[in-house]
Design a protein around this motif. Sequence first.
Motif, PDB file in Angstrom:
ATOM      1  N   ARG A 177       0.833  -1.203   0.000  1.00 38.51           N
ATOM      2  CA  ARG A 177       0.000   0.000   0.000  1.00 38.51           C
ATOM      3  C   ARG A 177       0.869   1.255   0.000  1.00 38.51           C
ATOM      4  O   ARG A 177       0.628   2.204  -0.741  1.00 38.51           O
ATOM      5  N   LYS A 250      -7.504  12.014   3.107  1.00 34.92           N
ATOM      6  CA  LYS A 250      -8.720  11.391   3.613  1.00 34.92           C
ATOM      7  C   LYS A 250      -9.964  12.219   3.288  1.00 34.92           C
ATOM      8  O   LYS A 250      -9.971  13.431   3.476  1.00 34.92           O
ATOM      9  N   ASN A 262     -15.525   2.471   4.016  1.00 32.51           N
ATOM     10  CA  ASN A 262     -15.089   2.846   5.362  1.00 32.51           C
ATOM     11  C   ASN A 262     -15.411   4.330   5.517  1.00 32.51           C
ATOM     12  O   ASN A 262     -15.242   5.080   4.562  1.00 32.51           O
ATOM     13  N   PHE A 265     -11.703   7.435   4.259  1.00 37.13           N
ATOM     14  CA  PHE A 265     -11.025   6.666   3.220  1.00 37.13           C
ATOM     15  C   PHE A 265     -10.120   7.593   2.441  1.00 37.13           C
ATOM     16  O   PHE A 265     -10.241   8.817   2.506  1.00 37.13           O
ATOM     17  N   THR A 266      -9.187   6.994   1.733  1.00 33.75           N
ATOM     18  CA  THR A 266      -8.164   7.784   1.058  1.00 33.75           C
ATOM     19  C   THR A 266      -8.544   8.010  -0.389  1.00 33.75           C
ATOM     20  O   THR A 266      -8.814   7.069  -1.120  1.00 33.75           O
ATOM     21  N   ASP A 462      -8.091   3.171  -1.504  1.00 33.55           N
ATOM     22  CA  ASP A 462      -8.284   1.920  -0.777  1.00 33.55           C
ATOM     23  C   ASP A 462      -8.750   0.816  -1.729  1.00 33.55           C
ATOM     24  O   ASP A 462      -8.280  -0.313  -1.676  1.00 33.55           O
ATOM     25  N   ILE A 474     -12.405  -3.825   2.267  1.00 32.84           N
ATOM     26  CA  ILE A 474     -11.644  -2.585   2.473  1.00 32.84           C
ATOM     27  C   ILE A 474     -10.973  -2.593   3.847  1.00 32.84           C
ATOM     28  O   ILE A 474      -9.934  -1.966   4.050  1.00 32.84           O
ATOM     29  N   VAL A 478      -7.058  -1.078   5.082  1.00 35.05           N
ATOM     30  CA  VAL A 478      -7.005   0.099   5.952  1.00 35.05           C
ATOM     31  C   VAL A 478      -6.407  -0.370   7.276  1.00 35.05           C
ATOM     32  O   VAL A 478      -6.877  -1.355   7.847  1.00 35.05           O
TER      33      VAL A 478
END
Length: 485
Positions: A177, A250, A262, A265-266, A462, A474, A478
């Motif tokens: 990641r 985020k 989530n 999240f990115t 993600d 997900i 994370v």
Amino acid sequence: MGVGEEPSDVFAARRRKLESLRAAGIEPFPHAFDHVEPIAAVRAQHASLTPGEETTAAHRVAGRLAARRGQGKMAFLDLVDRSGRIQLQARVDELGPERMEQLLSLDLGDLLGIDGIAFVSRRGELTLRITDYRVLAKSLRPPPEKHHGLTDVETRHRHRELDLIANEDARELFMTRARVISAIRRFLDSEGFIEVETPVLQPLYGGAAARPFTTHHNALDRDLYLRIATELYLKRLIVGGLERVYELGKDFRNEGIDSTHNPEFTMLEWYEAYADYLDVADRCERLVAHVASEVGYAGPIDLSSPWRRQTLAEAILDRTGVDILRFRDRGTLAAEMRARGLAVPEEDTWPQLVDELLSKHVEPALIEPTFLLDYPVELSPFAKRHRAVDGLAERFEAYIGGLEIANAFTELNDPDEQRRRFEQQRALAGAGDLEAQPYDEAFLAALEQGMPPTGGIGIGIDRLVMVLTGTRSIREVVLFPAMRD
RNA sequence: GCCGCCGUAGCUCAGCUGGCAGAGCAGCGGACUUUUAAUCCGAAGGUCGUGGGUUCGAUCCCCACCGGCGGCACCA
């Protein structure tokens, strides 16, 4: 059960050992340990040794004690660092009886610094014969089981540190990641983009259809929102002449939690002046193919460019037989869907029916990377109208492995048209749509200043990492996914 | 929000629609100088998610709650 409970004797034994270390004049928590080599680097240096071969090469490594075999006069230990695992040999004739016993009385999970001489055991295992060692930190809790690792999903997510200690797969996934994210930055930097940071705390949220989190600023005595997207601020930077910008960070959406959502999240968003959505699609597929190559992706999906491109209407027609372009109002589309035996949710509007057809019948089948082009303008309040087809916007979504990973448009830059779109959103909000866009005058003023033709995109990082690591949830990509208390 | 499944030792898991709670690993005491999930001997380790209920008796049956997973709904 679990990590927060009262210590049993398993814990007490570790406390006793901590005290006996101190009693023996050994600091169990020293401040530093210099000149450590990664285990993988040690392995690389000795890759060509044969079983039984000795060397005089001294190495210093550090990591967590992961296994111990044997006792008494000789034992083998396994030490794990971020880069890998290495076997250690402890010999009483090298260390002396006192240091030997001290070493063998340490617990699995303790952090150790090791000086040793490399050799390869009879069975072909690269090993460091310990010449000296130091306790770097005492572990007061037992590590997870050494064969089965830690499998309980709840503990793995609530206590990710245990997952990372116990499961090499987890370490590798999160290192992948990290490499994905740095490869994205290098790619965009090399194509003339600059990375920017816009507010997370916003007086008004916008740029996506989602409900926000609300917070409060005490000194200003006003409510603020956590951003749901970076879109509107980034386009103001395009107005300002920065030409190519991206932000990687985020977003926060106050919605349900499931295997693809989530609450934080990115998101990567980028905007490029003088480009349209097809230019953005080109860059998107090149970016993903580049990142996949950089991280050594070897999964089942072919991510190389170019990707399949199909209009949304064609995709729905192929999968359901319904031609949404021929049934342009709620009533006729619903009738057509019923005629074909498809479910028609009672409350749905025309664009919601289109979304229903898309999400139920098209998305799950989009395994190979696919751009779905040209969405109903009603679903796309910030996208420019299609240059050729009435009622559509120049927008695409990208799908891989059945997941939506990107959403992009030719950006709407006509301030009067944008104002009308906001009016429509206001009407939707008045009708109870909790996700309608709030009216953003500052953004409109920026458009009135003049925004060049612009293409923009948001990519869910993600989900992209899920695709690149072959992960189905997900929560697996994370580090600390949202959990109930 | 609804439905289903799950929750037993630090970890991984057994436990027969009801009768004193089981194993492996780890830990503890001991033996062993080339192991690779080392092996062997010994002694320990439990609020069976929580709270009620039924029963002479509940890990087991019933109810509620907490948490997790999956699905649906909602949602990018």
